[in-house]
Scaffold this motif. Sequence first.
Motif, PDB file in Angstrom:
ATOM      1  N   GLY A   7       0.811  -1.212   0.000  1.00 29.24           N
ATOM      2  CA  GLY A   7       0.000   0.000   0.000  1.00 29.24           C
ATOM      3  C   GLY A   7       0.844   1.261   0.000  1.00 29.24           C
ATOM      4  O   GLY A   7       0.534   2.230  -0.710  1.00 29.24           O
ATOM      5  N   MET A   8       1.931   1.240   0.764  1.00 25.45           N
ATOM      6  CA  MET A   8       2.785   2.440   0.829  1.00 25.45           C
ATOM      7  C   MET A   8       3.469   2.713  -0.508  1.00 25.45           C
ATOM      8  O   MET A   8       3.828   3.853  -0.788  1.00 25.45           O
ATOM      9  CB  MET A   8       3.816   2.316   1.958  1.00 25.45           C
ATOM     10  N   GLY A   9       3.604   1.698  -1.340  1.00 25.87           N
ATOM     11  CA  GLY A   9       4.145   1.922  -2.677  1.00 25.87           C
ATOM     12  C   GLY A   9       3.287   2.876  -3.493  1.00 25.87           C
ATOM     13  O   GLY A   9       3.778   3.557  -4.386  1.00 25.87           O
ATOM     14  N   TYR A  10       2.002   2.957  -3.170  1.00 26.37           N
ATOM     15  CA  TYR A  10       1.088   3.871  -3.858  1.00 26.37           C
ATOM     16  C   TYR A  10       1.189   5.289  -3.290  1.00 26.37           C
ATOM     17  O   TYR A  10       0.566   6.206  -3.807  1.00 26.37           O
ATOM     18  CB  TYR A  10      -0.350   3.358  -3.749  1.00 26.37           C
ATOM     19  N   LEU A  11       1.959   5.446  -2.243  1.00 25.03           N
ATOM     20  CA  LEU A  11       2.151   6.759  -1.605  1.00 25.03           C
ATOM     21  C   LEU A  11       3.610   7.185  -1.721  1.00 25.03           C
ATOM     22  O   LEU A  11       4.121   7.901  -0.861  1.00 25.03           O
ATOM     23  CB  LEU A  11       1.745   6.685  -0.124  1.00 25.03           C
ATOM     24  N   GLY A  12       4.270   6.762  -2.771  1.00 23.96           N
ATOM     25  CA  GLY A  12       5.703   6.978  -2.938  1.00 23.96           C
ATOM     26  C   GLY A  12       6.156   8.418  -2.912  1.00 23.96           C
ATOM     27  O   GLY A  12       7.316   8.699  -2.631  1.00 23.96           O
ATOM     28  N   THR A  13       5.250   9.363  -3.185  1.00 25.37           N
ATOM     29  CA  THR A  13       5.644  10.767  -3.155  1.00 25.37           C
ATOM     30  C   THR A  13       5.634  11.340  -1.736  1.00 25.37           C
ATOM     31  O   THR A  13       6.092  12.456  -1.531  1.00 25.37           O
ATOM     32  CB  THR A  13       4.705  11.627  -4.039  1.00 25.37           C
ATOM     33  N   TRP A  14       5.139  10.589  -0.784  1.00 18.29           N
ATOM     34  CA  TRP A  14       5.097  11.055   0.601  1.00 18.29           C
ATOM     35  C   TRP A  14       6.465  10.804   1.243  1.00 18.29           C
ATOM     36  O   TRP A  14       6.895   9.656   1.377  1.00 18.29           O
ATOM     37  CB  TRP A  14       4.039  10.301   1.386  1.00 18.29           C
ATOM     38  N   ALA A  15       7.128  11.848   1.666  1.00 24.51           N
ATOM     39  CA  ALA A  15       8.483  11.727   2.224  1.00 24.51           C
ATOM     40  C   ALA A  15       8.535  10.805   3.446  1.00 24.51           C
ATOM     41  O   ALA A  15       9.483  10.040   3.612  1.00 24.51           O
ATOM     42  CB  ALA A  15       9.023  13.110   2.573  1.00 24.51           C
ATOM     43  N   GLN A  16       7.521  10.856   4.299  1.00 27.44           N
ATOM     44  CA  GLN A  16       7.563  10.068   5.535  1.00 27.44           C
ATOM     45  C   GLN A  16       7.317   8.576   5.318  1.00 27.44           C
ATOM     46  O   GLN A  16       7.579   7.770   6.213  1.00 27.44           O
ATOM     47  CB  GLN A  16       6.588  10.647   6.557  1.00 27.44           C
ATOM     48  N   VAL A  17       6.830   8.201   4.142  1.00 30.71           N
ATOM     49  CA  VAL A  17       6.678   6.776   3.822  1.00 30.71           C
ATOM     50  C   VAL A  17       8.048   6.106   3.862  1.00 30.71           C
ATOM     51  O   VAL A  17       8.200   4.990   4.346  1.00 30.71           O
ATOM     52  CB  VAL A  17       5.980   6.601   2.446  1.00 30.71           C
ATOM     53  N   ARG A  18       9.055   6.804   3.368  1.00 31.34           N
ATOM     54  CA  ARG A  18      10.416   6.261   3.388  1.00 31.34           C
ATOM     55  C   ARG A  18      10.850   5.947   4.830  1.00 31.34           C
ATOM     56  O   ARG A  18      11.426   4.891   5.087  1.00 31.34           O
ATOM     57  CB  ARG A  18      11.397   7.247   2.752  1.00 31.34           C
ATOM     58  N   GLY A  19      10.561   6.843   5.752  1.00 33.47           N
ATOM     59  CA  GLY A  19      10.950   6.616   7.148  1.00 33.47           C
ATOM     60  C   GLY A  19      10.286   5.378   7.745  1.00 33.47           C
ATOM     61  O   GLY A  19      10.922   4.613   8.478  1.00 33.47           O
ATOM     62  N   ILE A  20       9.014   5.189   7.440  1.00 38.62           N
ATOM     63  CA  ILE A  20       8.313   3.991   7.934  1.00 38.62           C
ATOM     64  C   ILE A  20       8.948   2.741   7.331  1.00 38.62           C
ATOM     65  O   ILE A  20       9.198   1.758   8.033  1.00 38.62           O
ATOM     66  CB  ILE A  20       6.807   4.078   7.609  1.00 38.62           C
ATOM     67  N   ALA A  21       9.216   2.779   6.030  1.00 40.05           N
ATOM     68  CA  ALA A  21       9.831   1.622   5.367  1.00 40.05           C
ATOM     69  C   ALA A  21      11.240   1.361   5.913  1.00 40.05           C
ATOM     70  O   ALA A  21      11.628   0.203   6.104  1.00 40.05           O
ATOM     71  CB  ALA A  21       9.873   1.842   3.860  1.00 40.05           C
ATOM     72  N   GLU A  22      12.006   2.411   6.154  1.00 34.65           N
ATOM     73  CA  GLU A  22      13.346   2.241   6.719  1.00 34.65           C
ATOM     74  C   GLU A  22      13.281   1.604   8.101  1.00 34.65           C
ATOM     75  O   GLU A  22      14.079   0.714   8.428  1.00 34.65           O
ATOM     76  CB  GLU A  22      14.078   3.583   6.780  1.00 34.65           C
TER      77      GLU A  22
END
Length: 189
Positions: free
Chosen positions: A146-161
């Motif tokens: 699901g977060m792949g569909y929000l790839g432009t959101w900077a904080q998605v990277r932090g959650i994935a990291e």
Amino acid sequence: MESTVRVVLKREVGLGDVGVFAYDQHWEIKSITRKGESPRRQVWETRGGDTFVTYLEDPYLELRYIAVQGPQSPSVSRIIHSSLPCWTLEEASQYLLRAHGRDEKIHGIYLLAASSPGEESESILEILRSCSRDGDSEVRRALLVGMGYLGTWAQVRGIAEFMNANDPDETVRRDAGHLLEGLDLHDGT
């Protein structure tokens, strides 16, 4: 770059319904899916010719939605919402927050991701963070999709990291690494 607005359709709405609606709006068909092609999609151009409306049956999220791209995307998406049964962001959020069991949670994550706006929302990010701590590894893996569909959101990277470094399940950590690679490609880094 123009953002794409996604309008998630309720289960009872299919391509035929969207096609009738598009015809009533006098939109011109630009492309259709060939027989046997996947995912199933159809593209229309609005009357002004500067906005495109794509119906898509997403095989990953198992949802049907309409992606609207162009300068008229806010007004066109409002017309779609007022004319066809669609999920609102609030409904998608509430569905996920009330979900019980793996399947409902996964469906809720996908609804929320597909319904989310182009700009970050702290309330949605908090729901995503909560899902990243769910006890079911399949729910956490669905969150990464699901977060792949929000790839432009900077904080998605932090959650994935965080998930890549700390998740107790090796498969989830691997999937988080794949998402981070995809975000790097999207960012051009």
